[in-house]
Design a protein around this motif. Sequence first.
Motif, PDB file in Angstrom:
ATOM      1  N   MET A  69       0.845  -1.196   0.000  1.00 30.90           N
ATOM      2  CA  MET A  69       0.000   0.000   0.000  1.00 30.90           C
ATOM      3  C   MET A  69       0.878   1.243   0.000  1.00 30.90           C
ATOM      4  O   MET A  69       1.914   1.282   0.662  1.00 30.90           O
ATOM      5  N   ARG A  70       0.447   2.261  -0.715  1.00 29.72           N
ATOM      6  CA  ARG A  70       1.173   3.528  -0.762  1.00 29.72           C
ATOM      7  C   ARG A  70       0.536   4.528   0.200  1.00 29.72           C
ATOM      8  O   ARG A  70      -0.678   4.743   0.163  1.00 29.72           O
ATOM      9  N   VAL A  71       1.374   5.123   1.029  1.00 35.07           N
ATOM     10  CA  VAL A  71       0.901   6.090   2.018  1.00 35.07           C
ATOM     11  C   VAL A  71       1.681   7.384   1.850  1.00 35.07           C
ATOM     12  O   VAL A  71       2.922   7.397   1.911  1.00 35.07           O
ATOM     13  N   LEU A  72       0.967   8.461   1.631  1.00 34.22           N
ATOM     14  CA  LEU A  72       1.582   9.786   1.516  1.00 34.22           C
ATOM     15  C   LEU A  72       1.281  10.561   2.789  1.00 34.22           C
ATOM     16  O   LEU A  72       0.133  10.630   3.234  1.00 34.22           O
ATOM     17  N   MET A  73       2.323  11.138   3.389  1.00 31.30           N
ATOM     18  CA  MET A  73       2.146  11.964   4.574  1.00 31.30           C
ATOM     19  C   MET A  73       2.446  13.412   4.234  1.00 31.30           C
ATOM     20  O   MET A  73       3.333  13.703   3.413  1.00 31.30           O
ATOM     21  N   ALA A  74       1.718  14.327   4.865  1.00 32.30           N
ATOM     22  CA  ALA A  74       1.917  15.756   4.636  1.00 32.30           C
ATOM     23  C   ALA A  74       2.266  16.407   5.959  1.00 32.30           C
ATOM     24  O   ALA A  74       1.509  16.305   6.934  1.00 32.30           O
ATOM     25  N   ALA A  75       3.420  17.084   6.002  1.00 30.90           N
ATOM     26  CA  ALA A  75       3.894  17.683   7.252  1.00 30.90           C
ATOM     27  C   ALA A  75       4.196  19.166   7.053  1.00 30.90           C
ATOM     28  O   ALA A  75       4.867  19.545   6.090  1.00 30.90           O
ATOM     29  N   PRO A  76       3.720  20.024   7.962  1.00 31.21           N
ATOM     30  CA  PRO A  76       4.102  21.437   7.905  1.00 31.21           C
ATOM     31  C   PRO A  76       5.560  21.571   8.334  1.00 31.21           C
ATOM     32  O   PRO A  76       6.160  20.616   8.844  1.00 31.21           O
ATOM     33  N   SER A  77       6.126  22.731   8.132  1.00 29.09           N
ATOM     34  CA  SER A  77       7.558  22.926   8.437  1.00 29.09           C
ATOM     35  C   SER A  77       7.782  23.148   9.928  1.00 29.09           C
ATOM     36  O   SER A  77       8.209  24.214  10.376  1.00 29.09           O
ATOM     37  N   GLY A  86       6.855  17.794   2.093  1.00 32.05           N
ATOM     38  CA  GLY A  86       7.053  19.044   2.808  1.00 32.05           C
ATOM     39  C   GLY A  86       7.721  20.071   1.923  1.00 32.05           C
ATOM     40  O   GLY A  86       8.114  19.780   0.788  1.00 32.05           O
ATOM     41  N   ARG A  87       7.845  21.275   2.442  1.00 35.66           N
ATOM     42  CA  ARG A  87       8.456  22.361   1.682  1.00 35.66           C
ATOM     43  C   ARG A  87       9.965  22.131   1.507  1.00 35.66           C
ATOM     44  O   ARG A  87      10.589  21.414   2.288  1.00 35.66           O
ATOM     45  N   PRO A  88      10.571  22.752   0.484  1.00 37.91           N
ATOM     46  CA  PRO A  88      11.992  22.538   0.211  1.00 37.91           C
ATOM     47  C   PRO A  88      12.907  22.750   1.414  1.00 37.91           C
ATOM     48  O   PRO A  88      13.829  21.965   1.643  1.00 37.91           O
ATOM     49  N   SER A  89      12.653  23.796   2.199  1.00 31.26           N
ATOM     50  CA  SER A  89      13.512  24.084   3.338  1.00 31.26           C
ATOM     51  C   SER A  89      13.383  23.046   4.447  1.00 31.26           C
ATOM     52  O   SER A  89      14.189  23.020   5.384  1.00 31.26           O
ATOM     53  N   SER A 112      14.516   9.148   8.506  1.00 32.53           N
ATOM     54  CA  SER A 112      14.812   7.950   7.704  1.00 32.53           C
ATOM     55  C   SER A 112      13.675   7.598   6.759  1.00 32.53           C
ATOM     56  O   SER A 112      13.573   6.452   6.310  1.00 32.53           O
ATOM     57  N   CYS A 113      12.836   8.573   6.457  1.00 33.17           N
ATOM     58  CA  CYS A 113      11.758   8.360   5.491  1.00 33.17           C
ATOM     59  C   CYS A 113      12.084   9.050   4.171  1.00 33.17           C
ATOM     60  O   CYS A 113      12.933   9.941   4.108  1.00 33.17           O
ATOM     61  N   VAL A 114      11.406   8.627   3.118  1.00 35.54           N
ATOM     62  CA  VAL A 114      11.567   9.244   1.805  1.00 35.54           C
ATOM     63  C   VAL A 114      10.839  10.581   1.790  1.00 35.54           C
ATOM     64  O   VAL A 114       9.686  10.669   2.226  1.00 35.54           O
ATOM     65  N   ALA A 115      11.513  11.619   1.305  1.00 42.08           N
ATOM     66  CA  ALA A 115      10.924  12.957   1.289  1.00 42.08           C
ATOM     67  C   ALA A 115      10.428  13.316  -0.107  1.00 42.08           C
ATOM     68  O   ALA A 115      11.023  12.928  -1.113  1.00 42.08           O
ATOM     69  N   VAL A 116       9.322  14.053  -0.140  1.00 40.77           N
ATOM     70  CA  VAL A 116       8.802  14.612  -1.386  1.00 40.77           C
ATOM     71  C   VAL A 116       8.869  16.125  -1.250  1.00 40.77           C
ATOM     72  O   VAL A 116       8.237  16.713  -0.379  1.00 40.77           O
ATOM     73  N   GLU A 117       9.657  16.766  -2.112  1.00 45.65           N
ATOM     74  CA  GLU A 117       9.838  18.212  -2.043  1.00 45.65           C
ATOM     75  C   GLU A 117       8.718  18.923  -2.786  1.00 45.65           C
ATOM     76  O   GLU A 117       8.494  18.680  -3.973  1.00 45.65           O
ATOM     77  N   LEU A 118       8.010  19.788  -2.089  1.00 48.73           N
ATOM     78  CA  LEU A 118       6.887  20.507  -2.681  1.00 48.73           C
ATOM     79  C   LEU A 118       7.286  21.943  -2.981  1.00 48.73           C
ATOM     80  O   LEU A 118       7.397  22.776  -2.083  1.00 48.73           O
ATOM     81  N   GLY A 144       6.901  25.783  -4.367  1.00 47.01           N
ATOM     82  CA  GLY A 144       5.827  26.757  -4.406  1.00 47.01           C
ATOM     83  C   GLY A 144       5.026  26.785  -3.125  1.00 47.01           C
ATOM     84  O   GLY A 144       5.074  25.880  -2.305  1.00 47.01           O
ATOM     85  N   GLY A 145       4.303  27.882  -2.911  1.00 42.23           N
ATOM     86  CA  GLY A 145       3.472  28.009  -1.720  1.00 42.23           C
ATOM     87  C   GLY A 145       4.229  28.569  -0.538  1.00 42.23           C
ATOM     88  O   GLY A 145       5.436  28.825  -0.593  1.00 42.23           O
ATOM     89  N   ASP A 146       3.521  28.758   0.550  1.00 44.63           N
ATOM     90  CA  ASP A 146       4.081  29.305   1.778  1.00 44.63           C
ATOM     91  C   ASP A 146       5.011  28.287   2.413  1.00 44.63           C
ATOM     92  O   ASP A 146       4.629  27.156   2.689  1.00 44.63           O
ATOM     93  N   GLU A 147       6.258  28.680   2.673  1.00 38.60           N
ATOM     94  CA  GLU A 147       7.232  27.773   3.262  1.00 38.60           C
ATOM     95  C   GLU A 147       6.820  27.303   4.653  1.00 38.60           C
ATOM     96  O   GLU A 147       7.221  26.244   5.107  1.00 38.60           O
ATOM     97  N   ALA A 148       6.048  28.100   5.358  1.00 42.41           N
ATOM     98  CA  ALA A 148       5.765  27.808   6.768  1.00 42.41           C
ATOM     99  C   ALA A 148       4.577  26.875   6.977  1.00 42.41           C
ATOM    100  O   ALA A 148       4.346  26.427   8.091  1.00 42.41           O
ATOM    101  N   SER A 149       3.820  26.601   5.940  1.00 38.58           N
ATOM    102  CA  SER A 149       2.607  25.821   6.165  1.00 38.58           C
ATOM    103  C   SER A 149       2.317  24.903   4.990  1.00 38.58           C
ATOM    104  O   SER A 149       2.956  24.946   3.944  1.00 38.58           O
ATOM    105  N   LEU A 150       1.309  24.064   5.209  1.00 36.47           N
ATOM    106  CA  LEU A 150       0.778  23.247   4.129  1.00 36.47           C
ATOM    107  C   LEU A 150      -0.742  23.382   4.130  1.00 36.47           C
ATOM    108  O   LEU A 150      -1.484  22.415   4.108  1.00 36.47           O
ATOM    109  N   ALA A 151      -1.188  24.639   4.218  1.00 35.82           N
ATOM    110  CA  ALA A 151      -2.626  24.895   4.191  1.00 35.82           C
ATOM    111  C   ALA A 151      -3.198  24.572   2.820  1.00 35.82           C
ATOM    112  O   ALA A 151      -4.328  24.107   2.688  1.00 35.82           O
ATOM    113  N   GLU A 152      -2.408  24.832   1.802  1.00 32.51           N
ATOM    114  CA  GLU A 152      -2.814  24.458   0.444  1.00 32.51           C
ATOM    115  C   GLU A 152      -1.562  24.182  -0.361  1.00 32.51           C
ATOM    116  O   GLU A 152      -0.506  24.737  -0.107  1.00 32.51           O
TER     117      GLU A 152
END
Length: 303
Positions: A1-9, A35-38, A47-53, A55-63
């Motif tokens: 199963m594939r699981v995507l997690m979304a984390a704010p900075s 998460g955001r590039p920074s 130790s998890c695989v990161a997905v760099e997102l 664009g958007g506000d660096e401080a949040s993942l509201a959208e």
Amino acid sequence: MRVLMAAPSSPARLHNLAPLAWALRMAGHDVKIAGRPSFVEEILRTSCVAVELEGGDEASLAESAALVEFAELWRPQVVVSDARAPAGTAAARAVGALAVRVLGALDEADPATAGCADITLDTVPPSLRAGSGSARAVRHVPYFGPVVVPNWLRRKARRSRALLSLTGETMFGAVFDAVAEADFELVCAAEPARIPAGLAMPANVRLVDSAPPAALLPTCAAVIHDGDAALALAAAAHGLPQISLTESAIAPRIAAAGAGKTGAGEGIRTLTADAELSRAARALREEIAALPAPRAVVAELIR
């Protein structure tokens, strides 16, 4: 199963997601954290695989349009997001995935927003959470990132020990005055330059270069902090009485449960000898330990 997690900075919020990420990986599932590039380096430290997102506000993942685009490409079956990363729920809806929201010590369990996700997990024990609604309590597993056990901690302490964690310098004086005659060792990670000039350091205060909570808490009898919610919840999980020198989101709840106090003063000097505090702290630890571990909720997330 594939699981995507979304984390704010926020390292503290990422650390709250990490135990579930590990439980999913140990069960054989493919987990990626977005998460955001920074913030990518911080994600990699779990130790998890990161997905760099981009664009958007660096401080949040509201959208995040980038998060939805990646979800449409990768097609996860489950999307897990921190309460401050609602873009994760939007991504789940875009691809028909199960939307999971995870609450932590700094989040309000608002029944009005409970329906935004299919499942809401709460890492704060019920006795410390008012009005959790339909959120499912899950055991809090303290995590502070990778640490190294310092050499000085390999020697057995001669007396009981308390951890002092302060982000500012203004409170050192009041704490040092309070513990001057206390019957425990106070350990604090601080450069000597952080200690205000002219401040006398009691003999039972030990300044060290590093005092990682993950290594130190199992050896402690109490914790003193300045409102750090992650440390407060970790102390509760270890059954340690605590004092918060400032008001914070969770400190008053711990005090109401009888396992801690707020403010400085005489309470610091007698912190490790207070039988009522210790008894309530142990009861809180037992409550947390009795909750389902992250691995126990993995089966619920599989469709």
